[in-house]
Design a protein around this motif. Sequence first.
Motif, PDB file in Angstrom:
ATOM      1  N   GLU A 127       3.507   5.874  -4.722  1.00  0.00           N
ATOM      2  CA  GLU A 127       2.900   4.563  -4.515  1.00  0.00           C
ATOM      3  C   GLU A 127       3.674   3.381  -5.084  1.00  0.00           C
TER       4      GLU A 127
ATOM      5  N   GLN B 203       7.473   1.952   5.058  1.00  0.00           N
ATOM      6  CA  GLN B 203       8.236   1.567   6.250  1.00  0.00           C
ATOM      7  C   GLN B 203       9.496   0.808   5.848  1.00  0.00           C
TER       8      GLN B 203
ATOM      9  N   TYR C 231       3.192   2.325   2.235  1.00  0.00           N
ATOM     10  CA  TYR C 231       3.432   2.959   3.528  1.00  0.00           C
ATOM     11  C   TYR C 231       4.896   3.368   3.706  1.00  0.00           C
TER      12      TYR C 231
ATOM     13  N   GLN D 210       0.810  -1.208   0.000  1.00  0.00           N
ATOM     14  CA  GLN D 210       0.000   0.000   0.000  1.00  0.00           C
ATOM     15  C   GLN D 210       0.852   1.272   0.000  1.00  0.00           C
TER      16      GLN D 210
ATOM     17  N   CYS E 191       6.237  -4.012   7.957  1.00  0.00           N
ATOM     18  CA  CYS E 191       5.263  -3.786   6.889  1.00  0.00           C
ATOM     19  C   CYS E 191       3.845  -3.966   7.431  1.00  0.00           C
TER      20      CYS E 191
END
Length: 78
Positions: free
Chosen positions: A30, A15, A13, A11, A53
């Motif tokens: 993205e 991390q 994020y 998605q 994640c």
Amino acid sequence: MRLVVDLNRCQGYAQCAFLAPDVFAMHGEESLLYNPHADETQREQVLRAATACPVQAILVEDPDEVPAAVGRGLSGVR
């Protein structure tokens, strides 16, 4: 060590890019880029990234590990 990222699950994020920037990078907002054959010296960072994640999209495979079921044969299976 081999990495597989489920890009349908990812998605964005980021991390992983934060925790292992030599292996993962965001391209735009993205799109994730990553090195599927990360160096062993990056193992700790990669494992932290996979654990962090939020959608568990990162799979870390170790080619030296043999799955527990391999080599057991079929004895006792009916």
